[in-house]
Design a protein around this motif. Structure first.
Motif, PDB file in Angstrom:
ATOM      1  N   ILE A 176     -29.584 -30.778   2.212  1.00 36.90           N
ATOM      2  CA  ILE A 176     -30.287 -32.036   1.955  1.00 36.90           C
ATOM      3  C   ILE A 176     -29.267 -32.983   1.336  1.00 36.90           C
ATOM      4  N   TYR A 177     -29.001 -34.096   1.978  1.00 37.07           N
ATOM      5  CA  TYR A 177     -27.932 -34.961   1.519  1.00 37.07           C
ATOM      6  C   TYR A 177     -28.325 -36.413   1.716  1.00 37.07           C
ATOM      7  N   GLU A 178     -27.715 -37.277   0.902  1.00 32.22           N
ATOM      8  CA  GLU A 178     -28.001 -38.696   1.003  1.00 32.22           C
ATOM      9  C   GLU A 178     -27.219 -39.308   2.158  1.00 32.22           C
ATOM     10  N   ASP A 179     -27.836 -40.304   2.756  1.00 32.37           N
ATOM     11  CA  ASP A 179     -27.249 -40.935   3.942  1.00 32.37           C
ATOM     12  C   ASP A 179     -26.306 -42.056   3.513  1.00 32.37           C
ATOM     13  N   THR A 180     -25.184 -41.634   2.942  1.00 29.08           N
ATOM     14  CA  THR A 180     -24.150 -42.574   2.522  1.00 29.08           C
ATOM     15  C   THR A 180     -22.789 -41.993   2.900  1.00 29.08           C
ATOM     16  N   GLU A 181     -21.763 -42.765   2.639  1.00 24.27           N
ATOM     17  CA  GLU A 181     -20.412 -42.275   2.873  1.00 24.27           C
ATOM     18  C   GLU A 181     -20.157 -41.003   2.086  1.00 24.27           C
ATOM     19  N   TYR A 182     -20.664 -40.990   0.865  1.00 29.95           N
ATOM     20  CA  TYR A 182     -20.494 -39.823   0.003  1.00 29.95           C
ATOM     21  C   TYR A 182     -21.248 -38.607   0.550  1.00 29.95           C
ATOM     22  N   GLY A 185     -19.999 -37.440   4.236  1.00 30.93           N
ATOM     23  CA  GLY A 185     -18.616 -36.987   4.329  1.00 30.93           C
ATOM     24  C   GLY A 185     -18.434 -35.498   4.151  1.00 30.93           C
ATOM     25  N   LEU A 186     -19.300 -34.853   3.395  1.00 32.60           N
ATOM     26  CA  LEU A 186     -19.132 -33.421   3.120  1.00 32.60           C
ATOM     27  C   LEU A 186     -19.767 -32.530   4.183  1.00 32.60           C
ATOM     28  N   VAL A 187     -20.696 -33.063   4.950  1.00 35.12           N
ATOM     29  CA  VAL A 187     -21.477 -32.241   5.893  1.00 35.12           C
ATOM     30  C   VAL A 187     -20.598 -31.489   6.889  1.00 35.12           C
ATOM     31  N   PRO A 188     -19.621 -32.113   7.542  1.00 30.77           N
ATOM     32  CA  PRO A 188     -18.798 -31.339   8.494  1.00 30.77           C
ATOM     33  C   PRO A 188     -18.077 -30.163   7.841  1.00 30.77           C
ATOM     34  N   PHE A 189     -17.636 -30.329   6.621  1.00 28.20           N
ATOM     35  CA  PHE A 189     -16.955 -29.236   5.930  1.00 28.20           C
ATOM     36  C   PHE A 189     -17.930 -28.104   5.605  1.00 28.20           C
ATOM     37  N   LEU A 190     -19.154 -28.452   5.231  1.00 31.48           N
ATOM     38  CA  LEU A 190     -20.165 -27.433   4.955  1.00 31.48           C
ATOM     39  C   LEU A 190     -20.521 -26.645   6.213  1.00 31.48           C
ATOM     40  N   LEU A 191     -20.710 -27.350   7.317  1.00 32.15           N
ATOM     41  CA  LEU A 191     -21.064 -26.682   8.573  1.00 32.15           C
ATOM     42  C   LEU A 191     -19.972 -25.710   9.006  1.00 32.15           C
ATOM     43  N   GLU A 192     -18.744 -26.131   8.858  1.00 34.62           N
ATOM     44  CA  GLU A 192     -17.627 -25.262   9.235  1.00 34.62           C
ATOM     45  C   GLU A 192     -17.569 -24.026   8.340  1.00 34.62           C
ATOM     46  N   ALA A 193     -17.782 -24.218   7.035  1.00 36.50           N
ATOM     47  CA  ALA A 193     -17.753 -23.082   6.112  1.00 36.50           C
ATOM     48  C   ALA A 193     -18.893 -22.120   6.383  1.00 36.50           C
TER      49      ALA A 193
END
Length: 957
Positions: A176-182, A185-193
């Motif tokens: 669950i993440y906010e729809d901003t640059e912040y 930005g982390l979502v692709p790294f989380l999916l890969e991990a």
């Protein structure tokens, strides 16, 4: 008077001291530094207070420095555009700081979205943008060399978060993440991990900043309806606080849920928000304790709560410490680089505060940037060390929100993974085990780990050796035991990650209905004696089987054949008895045809000839025939026939001996066809797929099927028989059949073919990420023979009085196909000899019958040939010899003349070699009068012995 003079001197000293300090300050080089903060947010207010304290503390310690920072603060007002856009012309913009204040560096702004625009301006003006809170991985010094991040990149915590998820065995998680640059930005790294640890992300909940409480609640209810229970929150404190308050109202902060928050969310929040976050796990950079840090906390808490009494927070956040250390780093860099205040190369001549094209370039910017990047010291947050324009990642704390405090339950480092103690001695292997963490308190104030697999288990009334459910007295949790449960526990131990679970008994229907509960999301898995079949795989995924497969038929056995008075007929099947009888008669007929014209033994009246023929042929079965044969073709036929008789008689003897000495089981039915043809009842296990199998595959009438629950019901149904309301057979899967026969092997037996199935397996939802892991673990367990034998021995107590049923099962006796080759050989030999003999006879006598009377009909000629056949063959000289069939042999006392001895030798050779081998007494003379008459038996040992003795006695005579 003296006292007044002292007071006057003291006041004069203070004034002079203050004047000197003021002169020193005036002599210092004031370096303008911009600060862009959101002063309307809690984080901005905390950061502002920490920055102010940092300037005061730094120059209190370094009062001899020749430079001093002059801070110019601007308020970004929580608007991305306010710091950079030409629409807003307020003086609190970064552009205003560069154009009008000509700052040499800018601290901030707070958010990644704001920093993205400021970085572009910093690159154009060559002014370092130093951010202590813009942590998005999309912002990097590689994109702009004038961007310096004195905070840790958000991506540095991804590995720690993944290890936590892996440690608790969660195979599915929803970010669950906010729809901003912040946030984005982390979502692709989380999916890969998560992909690296095979954890699925079935859905991502993106919350825009403009969402109101109703819209956020709608999204939470959507997640609740999807039955998701493991969440990762990556949000700023402003929107994240609202999320948790609403999640508590939605009942999603109760037992069964798990929440993880990233380091950025661990900002100071109000007590109400902390109360809604009970049981939440989080990660944040580790801050080593020090006296300096504790002193700062005390002073800051006193100053902040005094100046901002309306804000009720429990602690300052990490961003405040990074802001404090950032000020110290810039102050050190300014002094070290010898920065002096100077304007931009191209000063702005426009009166507009937002004229981007009129920006000049800072003369001191490049020198200050190099000095900042090389600055290293021990700050409040730990070792301040930049690499590549970013803070070098340090260890992370794993925290658990309990009450209004954060409890550290462990640590994570890139070298060792998870650990309970950050400073443990010695080198340890990289760990992702939850045993390395202290036990957390989960939402709902429980220590029971969330996302425990809800495993449905069948509540059985029979065959409880496989799965048995009991309820402890006064307890509300079932006690599950049995073979299936033991296998499952061994599989869980073989998994590379923990798998929390709970057993939930199911007794409301069939196994198909039990598996449907997975599709309906009532269960997360099913563990039991569930067979893998095709139609079930359309709504669940099965693991590899952990048991043998197949459906078999069990029938009642007949009484012991050893009590049967006709057991001597059992060794040979009816077909073999009939074939043997026909072969005996046929062989006798062939011998009669070959011997009739040449051998007086096979002549006489018809009755005598028939009796002799039958006697001869049947006596060969026991090698008791005494009739002498004279035709070489007869000898050829008998050699083959006696070999066949030898094989059959020896096989018969062995089979009969086995029947009389070993207890045998004879099934009442050997084929389902007989049961189906006669319309007998058939039994099966209740709530099993076997019923459908019997109807669809074996074409049995559904009205003739009866369901049973226990082995005892199986026993009774088979024992009472088909005429008393019982069943002819029971069909069930092999594991059940073996268990049943282990208790009742003396009365029942497994018979007929085994119908292929895929065995027992564990069931999971479609596309479950657990299936491949559990299947691999099943292979490890089932290939461990010692472990499987121990599990079977613990659950299946085999009756010691039962012998191996395979050795007790008897077929219908020796069958014809086993001896078909022998009968073919003897048949071909007999027919060949017969055809050759008849052909030779016709060749000799058919021309003679034609010349006698050409006009006689054909059948008269056949009668004439028959008469010829019935006559003695005149060419057989032994038929005309008189005297007995045996000759006397002289006694040992006679020492006869040599001529008689020579004659005896000659006639002995004649009897062995010729077709006429009867020795007349006239051939030996009177000297052979006392010789015993031996009996010549073809093909027997007695014949050989007697002939040998005869030869010896003749030689002696």
């Amino acid at each position: 008077m003296p006292k007044q003079k002292f007071t006057l001197r003291f006041i004069t000293f203070l004034l002079v001291n203050l004047w000197c300090k003021q002169m020193v300050i005036m002599a210092m080089e004031m370096i303008p530094i911009g600060v862009v903060l959101d002063l309307n947010s809690t984080v901005g207010e905390i950061a502002g207070s920490c920055i102010s304290m940092a300037v005061f503390d730094f120059y209190a310690v370094n009062d001899d420095f020749k430079t001093r920072l002059a801070l110019f603060t601007r308020d970004s007002s929580s608007d991305v555009v306010a710091a950079t856009s030409s629409v807003i012309v307020f003086s609190n913009s970064a552009l205003d700081l560069m154009k009008n204040e000509q700052v040499h560096a800018i601290i901030g702004p707070l958010t990644s979205s704001q920093a993205k625009f400021v970085i572009e301006l910093g690159g154009k003006a060559e002014v370092p943008i130093v951010s202590f809170s813009a942590t998005s991985p999309t912002l990097s010094a590689t994109r702009s060399k004038y961007f310096v991040r004195t905070a840790q990149d958000d991506s540095s915590q991804v590995k720690a978060i993944a290890n936590i998820v892996q440690a608790y065995g969660w195979r599915e998680i929803v970010p669950i993440y906010e729809d901003t640059e912040y946030g984005n930005g982390l979502v692709p790294f989380l999916l890969e991990a998560f992909q690296e640890i095979d954890t699925r992300v079935p859905y991502g909940s993106r919350i825009p900043m403009y969402f109101n409480d109703t819209q956020i609640m709608r999204e939470l209810n959507k997640l609740k309806e999807m039955q998701k229970s493991i969440f990762l929150v990556h949000m700023s404190a402003s929107i994240g606080s609202r999320l948790f308050l609403l999640a508590k109202d939605a009942g999603m902060m109760s037992e069964g849920y798990a929440w993880i928050v990233t380091s950025a969310f661990l900002d100071p929040v109000g007590y109400e928000v902390m109360d809604s976050m009970q049981g939440v796990l989080g990660v944040k950079p580790h801050i080593p304790t020090s006296k300096k840090l504790e002193s700062f906390k005390s002073r800051w808490r006193k100053n902040f709560t005094t100046s901002k009494p309306q804000i009720k927070i429990n602690e300052f956040n990490l961003f405040g410490l990074w802001a404090y250390d950032t000020v110290w780093a810039i102050a050190m860099a300014v002094e070290k680089a010898g920065i002096v205040h100077s304007g931009y190369v191209k000063p702005n001549t426009s009166e507009s505060t937002v004229d981007i094209t009129a920006l000049g370039k800072s003369e001191m910017g490049p020198r200050l940037l190099r000095s900042i990047l090389s600055t290293r010291f021990q700050g409040l947050s730990g070792d301040f060390h930049l690499a590549g324009g970013e803070m070098v990642p340090s260890a992370f704390e794993i925290i658990n929100v309990i009450g209004r405090a954060e409890r550290v339950i462990g640590y994570w480092t890139p070298e060792r993974g998870l650990s309970r103690n950050l400073y443990s001695e010695g080198k340890t292997a990289y760990s992702t085990s939850k045993n390395k963490l202290k036990e957390p308190i989960w939402p709902g104030d429980t220590t029971q780990q969330p996302k425990r697999l809800r495993i449905g288990v069948p509540l059985k009334t029979g065959f409880k050796e496989f799965i048995k459910v009991e309820w402890s007295p006064g307890g509300d949790k079932p006690n599950v035991s049995g073979f299936t449960r033991d296998v499952f526990l061994s599989v869980v131990e073989a998994l590379p990650f923990p798998l929390p679970y709970e057993f939930i008994p199911f007794s409301a229907g069939t196994y198909n209905e039990l598996l449907k509960r997975i599709e309906l999301k009532k269960f997360d898995a099913v563990v039991g004696d569930v067979t893998i079949i095709a139609h079930r795989s359309s709504y669940v995924d099965f693991t590899l089987p952990y048991s043998e497969s197949g459906i078999a038929m069990v029938v009642l056995t007949k009484r012991d054949e050893r009590e049967n008075m006709w057991i001597f007929l059992k060794p040979l099947s009816l077909e073999l008895w009939l074939t043997t009888g026909i072969a005996i008669i046929f062989t006798g007929l062939v011998v009669w045809v070959l011997e009739h014209r040449e051998n007086k033994v096979f002549r006489g009246n018809p009755a005598q000839q028939l009796g002799t023929t039958l006697w001869f042929s049947f006596s060969t079965l026991f090698f008791a025939h005494r009739e002498k044969v004279v035709n070489n073709w007869t000898r050829f036929v008998l050699i083959i026939w006696i070999f066949v008789v030898l094989i059959i008689s020896q096989s018969y003897t062995a089979s009969l001996a086995s029947m009389l000495t070993v207890k045998r089981l004879q099934p009442t039915f050997v084929d389902v066809k007989e049961i189906r043809k006669n319309g007998y009842f058939v039994g099966h296990q209740k709530n099993s797929f076997v019923k459908d199998f019997l109807v669809k595959n074996l074409k049995l009438n559904a009205s003739l099927l009866k369901g049973y629950d226990t082995p005892e019901e199986y026993h009774d149904a088979l024992s009472i028989g088909i005429r008393n309301g019982g069943v002819a057979a029971i069909f069930d899967e092999i594991p059940y059949v073996k268990l049943f026969l282990a208790k009742h092997c003396n009365k029942f037996q497994m018979i007929g073919p085994t119908y292929k199935t895929d065995g027992f397996g564990f069931a999971f939802p479609l596309q479950s990420p657990l299936v491949p892991y559990v299947s691999r673990a099943i292979l490890k367990v089932t290939q461990d023979k010692d472990l499987m034998e121990e599990i079977e021995r613990r659950n299946f107590v085999r009756e010691t009085t039962c012998l191996d049923q395979a050795s007790m099962v008897t077929s219908g006796g020796l069958s014809l196909p086993s001896f078909g080759g022998l009968f073919i050989i003897t048949g071909v030999a007999s027919m060949s000899a017969l055809l050759i003999y008849v052909t030779k006879f016709l060749y000799i006598h058919w021309p003679a019958s034609n010349t006698m009377d050409q006009e006689r009909p054909f059948y008269m000629r056949i009668l004439e040939l028959a008469k010829h056949f019935d006559k003695e063959d005149p060419s057989a000289h032994h038929l005309n010899r008189a005297g007995p069939r045996v000759h006397p042999v002289p006694s040992v006392e006679i020492v006869g003349a040599s001529p008689n001895i020579d004659d005896a030798h000659g006639h002995s050779r004649t009897s062995i070699e010729g077709s006429g081998d009867i020795i007349g007494d006239q051939d030996l003379g009177s000297s052979a009068a006392n010789i015993e008459p031996p009996t010549h038996t073809v093909g027997t040992a007695s014949f050989v012995v007697r002939e040998t003795l005869l030869g010896i006695r003749i030689c002696a005579a």
